[in-house]
Write a protein that holds these residues in place. Structure first.
Motif, PDB file in Angstrom:
ATOM      1  N   GLY B 218       0.814  -1.211   0.000  1.00  0.00           N
ATOM      2  CA  GLY B 218       0.000   0.000   0.000  1.00  0.00           C
ATOM      3  C   GLY B 218       0.844   1.256   0.000  1.00  0.00           C
ATOM      4  O   GLY B 218       1.950   1.279  -0.529  1.00  0.00           O
ATOM      5  N   ASP B 229       0.694  -1.300  -7.129  1.00  0.00           N
ATOM      6  CA  ASP B 229      -0.706  -1.168  -6.750  1.00  0.00           C
ATOM      7  C   ASP B 229      -1.428  -2.302  -7.438  1.00  0.00           C
ATOM      8  O   ASP B 229      -1.393  -2.429  -8.655  1.00  0.00           O
ATOM      9  CB  ASP B 229      -1.250   0.186  -7.210  1.00  0.00           C
ATOM     10  N   GLU B 305      -6.238  -4.470  -3.489  1.00  0.00           N
ATOM     11  CA  GLU B 305      -5.624  -3.302  -2.881  1.00  0.00           C
ATOM     12  C   GLU B 305      -6.640  -2.647  -1.957  1.00  0.00           C
ATOM     13  O   GLU B 305      -7.600  -2.038  -2.408  1.00  0.00           O
ATOM     14  CB  GLU B 305      -5.184  -2.329  -3.978  1.00  0.00           C
ATOM     15  N   GLU B 310      -2.059  -4.441   0.611  1.00  0.00           N
ATOM     16  CA  GLU B 310      -2.534  -5.682  -0.002  1.00  0.00           C
ATOM     17  C   GLU B 310      -3.310  -6.492   1.020  1.00  0.00           C
ATOM     18  O   GLU B 310      -2.738  -6.979   1.992  1.00  0.00           O
ATOM     19  CB  GLU B 310      -1.347  -6.495  -0.523  1.00  0.00           C
TER      20      GLU B 310
END
Lengths: 160, 367, 334
Positions: B218, B229, B305, B310
């Protein structure tokens, strides 16, 4: 310094802006129709199919059925129906599975009490909680014509 | 004569205003400088993963609401996505659109809470109230859509529970320009403030290698310059269709993380804008799913995401209605691991800044 | 000093006592409604209503709060140093109240006309720090200790630029007497000290906010780090005393700023001088109080080392330079 002055400007501008707070206990909060509040239960509609008790993720619904005295056939009617709001998470699953919309959601949400015991709501309380009933409930509706009570409803409650 | 000195052992938490929940940090202080920090977690542990082994897949979804309670939509999605992958379900387009809209709005809401509380940690009061005013608008939208303000339980395996109510999409459309304006005001209020800058610049610095070693994800990872991402790298849902940027920075300090979160809010708004523009009016919101969901035997790991990084869901299915084993990879929990290293040599004041900058949700850490 | 003795001999002792009681009452009313006003202003800035439940418009909120504090159980931690613990709030409060004596409201309305008034103010206000340190130390609490230490470091560092920035004003007037300082600023707002002494004014305001332990300098009680700092273990009326001394200092600082830099009771324009001096004083006073609240609603908190750096590396040299420049300019203009 420039950033600080800018920030001061923003806060100063906000003094005159409209207040965004709710006057909640004085003015009741109106929740949208889909709001998941405390359930309303209609004993007459219940066919004691036990689906709500089985689908409940926290096992907070307990129900007992009995033989319908007015019927010769093996028809069950509800005897006791309790929801323990200490553990109910108002997830909506019970109303979703109910084939007769016997249990539906209302928009009432005020459950706070001074004692935990009061959070154990029985059939009568749930029946009287009949204001602001939600309009869309079950996604599992049976055809209205013939409600068919399931024979396996006698299974012990609370088992998935 | 020498003065006897000793290290001060301070318990920060579990009840402390800036631990954002029930997180405990035992710090050793030499004066005001931290020499050792030990996080103690588990105060909010509810055993979600173990509980899940006795619940059907639909019943697990409300439990995921309560993990990362600031972005319940992404949590809902990761579980549904895992089950759907296992069952190879085709999701109706309209459901996917609704999912993307709510997930991105939820990302904005989550970052708003972070923004407000972070500024509160740093000592500014008003941003918190401003952030909650605007988050309230998102929460109201969700309330109208799915009937809850925090624990949405909106998604189901195979789609979503509710279609958008009449006029809801228009309200989202109105919200986007409003929120853009508000973000501008936030930046005016805070981003340029010299005191704020002096508090966050060059604080809590780490490089990309450390970030990878600790498994960060993140914003915490992207602030070190790594463009990772999952919406771009492993597009799920409809993210391939949307045009958005993944902001990165190479500074790796608290200010970089602050900037990235503000930028992410803008990007999320632009995703929502595209999604509501293409939103199909007609269509189903649920795929054809059997009443009792019994995925075929097998394993699946799906990751998406979340606002914090994650979030992953690993399901081992034996073909039954309940999972044999369910494991959530919670970004907050993983991101928290770097905290003790970052804190060494910092002051008490920076503890709050660094800890806030990581952005954890205790419900997710303890799960 | 002659002046004061004269006054004492003229006024009977009972009158002095009465006047003191009146001042105490005024100060208490100010504190009550200062807190109310602060909460309202910050509420408005944050799009809230502020207190509005107790009494009409919430006017009795602070009264209720204070009453609650007074009837609370008096708790002293077991391992606290009990004597020091009890003394702390008193030592913190008394100087805060005593310094008010020298602030003149109009040319006739004042309590003590000392010719070393400014010195008196500075000397006594420094004592409060000791009270805070005593509270922090005696609580035997780690957070309180950290808060107390921070507070002492901060107040000592900022006391110096605060005093030195006043020296510029003293040079301009040539007196330590507050009334003479105000008289020196007569005749329109352009002759107020704020304009020739703008640097000193800036330093004074920053240092004063730091002295008051208010945002952005509220590190001693930083609630997000130290919970409440030095008064974390205090409750009941001892806590009320700490709060009281904090707000009395706001009163004192706002009064001092008005006197030193904003021309005291003088009207900004000659044609407005029909409005009584006391009204002008109150207007100026209130705008400074508002400014303090406004800052509180906007600013994040500084960090300890930055705070020290700002005090010693920026404000102190700047205030020294200000003295020299003032002295040289005054000498040249002579």
């Amino acid at each position: 310094m420039k950033g600080i002055v800018k920030g001061l400007g923003v806060t100063f501008k906000n003094i005159t802006k409209k207040k965004v707070t709710y006057a909640y206990p004085d003015v009741p909060m109106n929740m949208p129709d889909r709001f998941r509040g405390v359930q309303h239960f209609e004993p007459d509609k219940c066919i004691v199919c036990n689906q709500c008790a089985r689908v409940c993720p926290t096992d907070c619904i307990t129900l007992v059925g009995k033989q319908d005295p007015n019927s010769e056939k093996k028809v069950k009617i509800i005897d006791t129906y309790d929801i323990n709001f200490e553990i109910c998470i108002l997830c909506d699953l019970c109303t979703e599975v109910c084939p007769t919309e016997a249990i539906v959601m209302t928009n009432n949400f005020e459950l706070a009490t001074y004692s935990r015991d009061d959070l154990f709501k029985d059939l009568h309380w749930l029946e009287n909680n009949n204001t602001l009933v939600r309009s869309e409930n079950s996604t599992n509706l049976q055809p209205k014509a013939k409600p068919k009570p399931k024979p396996k409803a006698t299974k012990e409650e609370g088992v998935k | 004569m020498s003065i006897r000195t000793e290290e001060l052992l301070v318990n920060v938490g579990p009840q402390h205003p800036s631990t954002h929940g029930v997180f405990r940090l035992v710090v050793k202080l030499d004066g005001e400088v931290i020499t050792e920090a030990t996080p103690v977690i588990g105060y909010l542990h509810r055993g979600t993963e173990k509980l899940a082994e006795n619940l059907s897949y639909t019943q697990i979804i409300p439990y995921t609401d309560r993990m990362d309670y600031l972005s319940a939509m992404t949590n809902n999605y990761v579980l549904c996505h895992a089950v759907e992958t296992l069952m190879k379900l085709e999701i109706p387009e309209k459901a996917e659109y609704l999912r993307v809209i709510v997930m991105e709005l939820n990302r904005v809401a989550s970052h708003l809470v972070w923004w407000g509380t972070y500024l509160l940690d740093i000592g500014a009061m008003s941003p918190f109230l401003y952030a909650f005013r605007d988050r309230e608008k998102i929460v109201e939208l969700f309330n109208e859509l799915c009937g809850a303000r925090l624990t949405y339980f909106y998604m189901r395996v195979g789609g979503v529970k509710w279609d958008a109510p009449p006029g809801w999409i228009d309200k989202v459309k109105e919200f986007i320009p409003y929120m853009r304006k508000q973000i501008e005001e936030y930046e005016k209020l805070v981003t340029g403030n010299e005191i704020f800058l002096s508090r966050v610049k060059d604080i809590g610095k780490y490089d990309s290698q450390t970030a990878i070693n600790y498994g960060l994800s993140g914003v915490n990872l992207r602030s070190t310059g790594i463009d990772w991402d999952l919406r771009k790298q492993e597009p799920y849902s409809l993210y391939e269709q949307f045009d958005f940027d993944v902001p990165t920075s190479t500074d790796g300090d608290c200010f970089a993380r602050y900037r990235l979160r503000i930028e992410e809010m803008k990007q999320s708004l632009s995703i929502v804008e595209q999604a509501v523009a293409q939103f199909p009016e007609e269509g189903k919101i649920m795929a054809k799913v059997p009443r009792v969901i019994r995925p075929p035997a097998g394993e699946v790991y799906s990751r998406i995401e979340s606002p914090r990084g994650e979030i992953g869901c690993h399901i081992v299915s034996k073909g039954k209605a309940e999972p044999y084993r369910l494991k959530f990879r919670r970004p907050s929990f993983v991101n928290l691991q770097i905290l003790p290293e970052l804190l060494i040599g910092e002051t008490m004041t920076n503890l709050v800044t660094i800890f806030g900058g990581i952005d954890i949700v205790l419900g997710e850490v303890d799960c | 000093m002659d002046n004061m003795i004269e006054q004492l001999s003229i006024g009977s002792v009972s009158l002095v006592t009465l006047a003191t009681a009146a001042l105490l009452l005024i100060v208490l009313v100010f504190v009550t409604y200062g807190i109310y006003f602060e909460r309202k202003v910050i509420g408005w800035i944050q799009l809230r209503q502020g207190p509005n439940r107790t009494g009409p418009f919430g006017l009795l909120q602070t009264v209720a709060d204070v009453f609650k504090l007074l009837i609370k159980e008096d708790t002293i931690p077991n391992n606290a140093d009990k004597t020091v613990f009890k003394l702390g709030p008193i030592i913190s409060f008394i100087p805060a109240f005593v310094v008010l004596a020298v602030i003149p409201y109009t040319e006739n309305l004042y309590f003590a006309n000392l010719n070393v008034g400014l010195l008196y103010y500075v000397a006594l206000s420094g004592i409060s720090t000791i009270g805070i340190l005593m509270g922090g130390w005696a609580s035997n609490n780690k957070y309180a200790l950290l808060g107390g230490m921070r507070s002492v470091a901060q107040m000592i560092s900022y006391e110096i630029p605060l005093v030195i920035s006043m020296v510029g004003v003293i040079l301009m007037t040539g007196s330590l007497n507050m009334i003479q300082i105000v008289e020196g600023q007569a005749g329109g707002f352009w002759s107020w000290n704020i304009f020739p002494q703008i640097v000193a004014f800036g330093i004074f305001i920053i240092a004063a906010v730091a002295e008051l332990n208010r945002t952005p300098f509220d590190l001693p009680e930083a609630e997000s780090e130290l919970i409440a700092g030095y008064h974390v273990e205090y409750s009941g009326f001892r806590f009320a005393f700490y709060m009281l001394s904090e707000y009395v200092y706001i009163y004192a600082i706002a009064g001092l700023t008005t006197v030193l830099f904003l021309g005291g009771w003088h009207a900004p324009f000659a044609f407005l001088s029909f409005i009584p001096g006391l009204i002008w004083f109150i207007i100026k006073f209130c705008s400074i109080v508002f400014f303090l609240f406004w800052i509180r609603a906007t600013m994040p908190r500084l960090r300890v080392d930055h705070l020290m750096g700002l005090g010693w590396k920026v404000l102190l040299p700047l205030s020294l330079v200000n003295i020299f420049v003032t002295a040289i300019v005054l000498e040249l203009l002579k």
